[in-house]
Design a protein around this motif. Structure first.
Motif, PDB file in Angstrom:
ATOM      1  N   SER A  68      -9.739  -3.243  -3.579  1.00  0.00           N
ATOM      2  CA  SER A  68      -9.410  -4.262  -2.565  1.00  0.00           C
ATOM      3  C   SER A  68      -8.469  -3.754  -1.476  1.00  0.00           C
ATOM      4  O   SER A  68      -8.149  -4.497  -0.552  1.00  0.00           O
ATOM      5  CB  SER A  68      -8.763  -5.470  -3.247  1.00  0.00           C
ATOM      6  OG  SER A  68      -7.483  -5.108  -3.735  1.00  0.00           O
ATOM      7  N   GLY A  69      -7.971  -2.525  -1.616  1.00  0.00           N
ATOM      8  CA  GLY A  69      -7.059  -2.017  -0.590  1.00  0.00           C
ATOM      9  C   GLY A  69      -6.003  -1.102  -1.183  1.00  0.00           C
ATOM     10  O   GLY A  69      -6.000  -0.809  -2.384  1.00  0.00           O
ATOM     11  N   SER A  70      -5.074  -0.678  -0.336  1.00  0.00           N
ATOM     12  CA  SER A  70      -4.130   0.365  -0.752  1.00  0.00           C
ATOM     13  C   SER A  70      -3.145  -0.093  -1.818  1.00  0.00           C
ATOM     14  O   SER A  70      -2.814   0.677  -2.718  1.00  0.00           O
ATOM     15  CB  SER A  70      -3.367   0.888   0.458  1.00  0.00           C
ATOM     16  OG  SER A  70      -4.227   1.650   1.249  1.00  0.00           O
ATOM     17  N   ASN A 153       4.081   7.943   7.923  1.00  0.00           N
ATOM     18  CA  ASN A 153       4.891   6.747   7.681  1.00  0.00           C
ATOM     19  C   ASN A 153       4.435   5.571   8.545  1.00  0.00           C
ATOM     20  O   ASN A 153       4.179   5.724   9.741  1.00  0.00           O
ATOM     21  CB  ASN A 153       6.377   7.056   7.937  1.00  0.00           C
ATOM     22  CG  ASN A 153       7.232   5.873   7.587  1.00  0.00           C
ATOM     23  OD1 ASN A 153       7.578   5.060   8.446  1.00  0.00           O
ATOM     24  ND2 ASN A 153       7.530   5.725   6.305  1.00  0.00           N
ATOM     25  N   ASN A 154       4.385   4.402   7.919  1.00  0.00           N
ATOM     26  CA  ASN A 154       3.906   3.209   8.607  1.00  0.00           C
ATOM     27  C   ASN A 154       4.849   2.740   9.711  1.00  0.00           C
ATOM     28  O   ASN A 154       4.410   2.179  10.702  1.00  0.00           O
ATOM     29  CB  ASN A 154       3.667   2.065   7.609  1.00  0.00           C
ATOM     30  CG  ASN A 154       4.747   1.958   6.566  1.00  0.00           C
ATOM     31  OD1 ASN A 154       5.025   2.918   5.853  1.00  0.00           O
ATOM     32  ND2 ASN A 154       5.371   0.805   6.470  1.00  0.00           N
ATOM     33  N   GLU A 155       6.162   2.985   9.568  1.00  0.00           N
ATOM     34  CA  GLU A 155       7.112   2.508  10.594  1.00  0.00           C
ATOM     35  C   GLU A 155       7.201   3.493  11.760  1.00  0.00           C
ATOM     36  O   GLU A 155       7.090   3.114  12.910  1.00  0.00           O
ATOM     37  CB  GLU A 155       8.502   2.324   9.969  1.00  0.00           C
ATOM     38  CG  GLU A 155       8.542   1.202   8.956  1.00  0.00           C
ATOM     39  CD  GLU A 155       9.928   0.969   8.377  1.00  0.00           C
ATOM     40  OE1 GLU A 155      10.932   1.337   9.027  1.00  0.00           O
ATOM     41  OE2 GLU A 155      10.007   0.417   7.271  1.00  0.00           O
ATOM     42  N   SER A 201      -6.989   4.286   0.757  1.00  0.00           N
ATOM     43  CA  SER A 201      -7.223   3.751   2.101  1.00  0.00           C
ATOM     44  C   SER A 201      -7.488   2.248   2.018  1.00  0.00           C
ATOM     45  O   SER A 201      -7.950   1.750   0.997  1.00  0.00           O
ATOM     46  CB  SER A 201      -8.412   4.474   2.737  1.00  0.00           C
ATOM     47  OG  SER A 201      -8.723   3.931   3.996  1.00  0.00           O
ATOM     48  N   SER A 202      -7.181   1.562   3.102  1.00  0.00           N
ATOM     49  CA  SER A 202      -7.351   0.108   3.192  1.00  0.00           C
ATOM     50  C   SER A 202      -8.245  -0.211   4.383  1.00  0.00           C
ATOM     51  O   SER A 202      -7.992   0.280   5.492  1.00  0.00           O
ATOM     52  CB  SER A 202      -5.981  -0.529   3.463  1.00  0.00           C
ATOM     53  OG  SER A 202      -5.634  -1.461   2.501  1.00  0.00           O
ATOM     54  N   SER A 203      -9.216  -1.076   4.182  1.00  0.00           N
ATOM     55  CA  SER A 203     -10.182  -1.379   5.250  1.00  0.00           C
ATOM     56  C   SER A 203      -9.505  -1.919   6.521  1.00  0.00           C
ATOM     57  O   SER A 203      -9.890  -1.562   7.631  1.00  0.00           O
ATOM     58  CB  SER A 203     -11.201  -2.398   4.742  1.00  0.00           C
ATOM     59  OG  SER A 203     -10.539  -3.552   4.242  1.00  0.00           O
TER      60      SER A 203
HETATM   61  C1  LIG Z   1       1.811   3.211   4.168  1.00  0.00           C
HETATM   62  C2  LIG Z   1       1.218   1.978   3.557  1.00  0.00           C
HETATM   63  N1  LIG Z   1       0.905   1.975   2.260  1.00  0.00           N
HETATM   64  C3  LIG Z   1       0.366   0.915   1.668  1.00  0.00           C
HETATM   65  C4  LIG Z   1       0.124  -0.244   2.347  1.00  0.00           C
HETATM   66  C5  LIG Z   1      -0.485  -1.410   1.642  1.00  0.00           C
HETATM   67  O1  LIG Z   1      -1.748  -1.678   2.167  1.00  0.00           O
HETATM   68  P1  LIG Z   1      -2.480  -3.063   1.864  1.00  0.00           P
HETATM   69  O2  LIG Z   1      -1.570  -4.142   2.322  1.00  0.00           O
HETATM   70  O3  LIG Z   1      -3.716  -2.963   2.665  1.00  0.00           O
HETATM   71  O4  LIG Z   1      -2.737  -3.126   0.415  1.00  0.00           O
HETATM   72  C6  LIG Z   1       0.444  -0.304   3.711  1.00  0.00           C
HETATM   73  C7  LIG Z   1       0.248  -1.542   4.494  1.00  0.00           C
HETATM   74  O5  LIG Z   1       0.972  -1.831   5.408  1.00  0.00           O
HETATM   75  C8  LIG Z   1       0.992   0.838   4.341  1.00  0.00           C
HETATM   76  O6  LIG Z   1       1.311   0.852   5.638  1.00  0.00           O
END
Ligand SMILES: Cc1ncc(COP(=O)(O)O)c(C=O)c1O
Length: 385
Positions: A68-70, A153-155, A201-203
């Motif tokens: 379902s996602g990450s 990194n996401n930020e 990975s997340s869709s």
């Molecule tokens: C680096 C990172 N890991 C994991 C996630 C979690 O992904 P999800 O919310 O799609 O499960 C995110 C989502 O913002 C992310 O940016």
């Protein structure tokens, strides 16, 4: 409207929109695991998607498990490797101080189940300190169950030296999992060149419908199902697959792969945008300025000006960005990620994140530049800077 929060969630890519309109009208819909011919058709389609994704991501289709996602993928990897408790004296999990909450909370959970968590230092550049990592490996290698360091990194968008991190883990017989959620779909990723044992990975981070995702596993035998059910995904993840989500993920990643040369152009646009802002506001700080970063991520602060104030100003001009502050009781704090790289509160509380992808063009960046310039000028005046 300018949507500049692609690291939060991406809009559907135009190829996915086109695909979906047709797909929803014509069907078919069926459980891909059903034995009738419609089910077989769905399964055939889903396996085709797995092959498309494998080709783009540089792995074998047999190494991909849909989910379902990450967040689920991350929990699944930790569950598989750690849930039985430390074995053969391997009671250490090595991680970084800049991981997403999904990894942080897994570490916290397994710390209550007999594991010791060792956190690699982060340099002011936003990159994990490879010397500190090497030191931890040398001192503890026989006790390390897992190394988990993200790819981007996401930020901040700062890209970590994951190939080197994986090589050091590999040379010492240690499993390496990297949270590749932000890297995949925003950079060219090839699992077979990554030295990773697991990636996720997340869709909704790659231009597809929200709600599906995947794990890539070098060795599937290391995974154990944490969702019990009908034996789907080789018995490693129970539950009927989200086949439409998976189809959109294959369309989105195929489209990304065909357009990935645009990333170099986006990088130039982003660099020009940052240069112009720095010229107008020399005090402005771009986080990870000199580090390798995702082509389309800028995290920027003006010392002393609150990030949320900037975000509200930008939103009033129809530009959607985020801050990275965790707010509680209206007391904004510098995020854990920025604290890990030693960023002080006057900057850490002031950041906004502007994130785009291959959709970025000169017009979008120009609108953001104009709006950010107005916002900083107005807020500087209010603060009498
Ligand atoms: C680096 C990172 N890991 C994991 C996630 C979690 O992904 P999800 O919310 O799609 O499960 C995110 C989502 O913002 C992310 O940016």
């Amino acid at each position: 409207m300018v949507y500049a929060d692609f690291n939060g969630s991406t809009p559907l890519s135009s190829d996915v929109c086109e695909y979906l309109v047709q797909r929803l009208q014509t069907g078919p819909y069926s459980n891909p695991n059903a034995i009738h011919s419609l089910g077989k058709k769905m399964m055939f389609g889903m396996e085709k998607c797995r092959r498309t994704l494998a080709k783009v991501l540089g792995c074998k289709s047999s190494q991909i498990i849909f989910n379902s996602g990450s967040s689920e993928g991350i929990s699944h990897v930790f569950y598989s490797l750690c849930d039985d408790g430390p074995k053969d004296g391997k009671d250490i999990i090595v991680t970084s101080g800049i991981e997403h909450a999904a990894v942080v909370q897994c570490c916290e959970l397994y710390a209550t189940k007999g594991y010791q968590i060792k956190t690699i230092k982060t340099l002011p550049s936003g990159i994990v300190d490879l010397a500190d990592y090497q030191k931890i490996i040398t001192e503890c290698k026989d006790r390390i169950c897992l190394v988990t360091v993200m790819a981007a990194n996401n930020e901040t968008g700062v890209i970590q030296p994951f190939v080197e991190i994986g090589k050091i883990a590999q040379d010492n017989g240690i499993i390496y999992f990297s949270d590749t959620t932000q890297y995949i779909g925003k950079s060219d990723f090839k699992f077979d060149q990554s030295n990773m044992d697991f990636a996720v990975s997340s869709s909704h981070k790659v231009g597809a419908l929200i709600g599906s995702g995947l794990i890539i596993a070098k060795d599937l035998s290391l995974l154990r199902s944490h969702v019990l059910g009908g034996g789907q995904e080789k018995g490693l993840r129970g539950g009927t697959q989200n086949y439409i989500g998976i189809e959109t993920m294959a369309v989105a990643m195929d489209s990304f792969d065909r357009n990935k040369e645009l990333l170099a152009k986006v990088r130039i646009l982003r660099e020009n945008f940052e240069k112009n802002i720095k010229q107008n506001f020399p005090a402005a700080v771009i986080i990870g300025d000199d580090s390798p970063r995702l082509s389309s991520t800028t995290m920027i602060a003006y010392p002393g000006i609150h990030g949320q104030a900037v975000q509200i100003e930008l939103e009033s001009q129809d530009i959607f960005v985020t801050t990275s502050s965790a707010c509680s009781d209206n007391k904004p704090e510098t995020s854990r990620v920025l604290q890990a790289q030693g960023i002080k509160d006057d900057i850490g509380r002031g950041v906004v994140r502007i994130s785009l992808c291959t959709n970025a063009n000169a017009e979008l960046y120009s609108k953001i530049e104009v709006a950010l310039t107005q916002a900083y000028n107005k807020l500087k005046k209010l603060h009498s800077f």
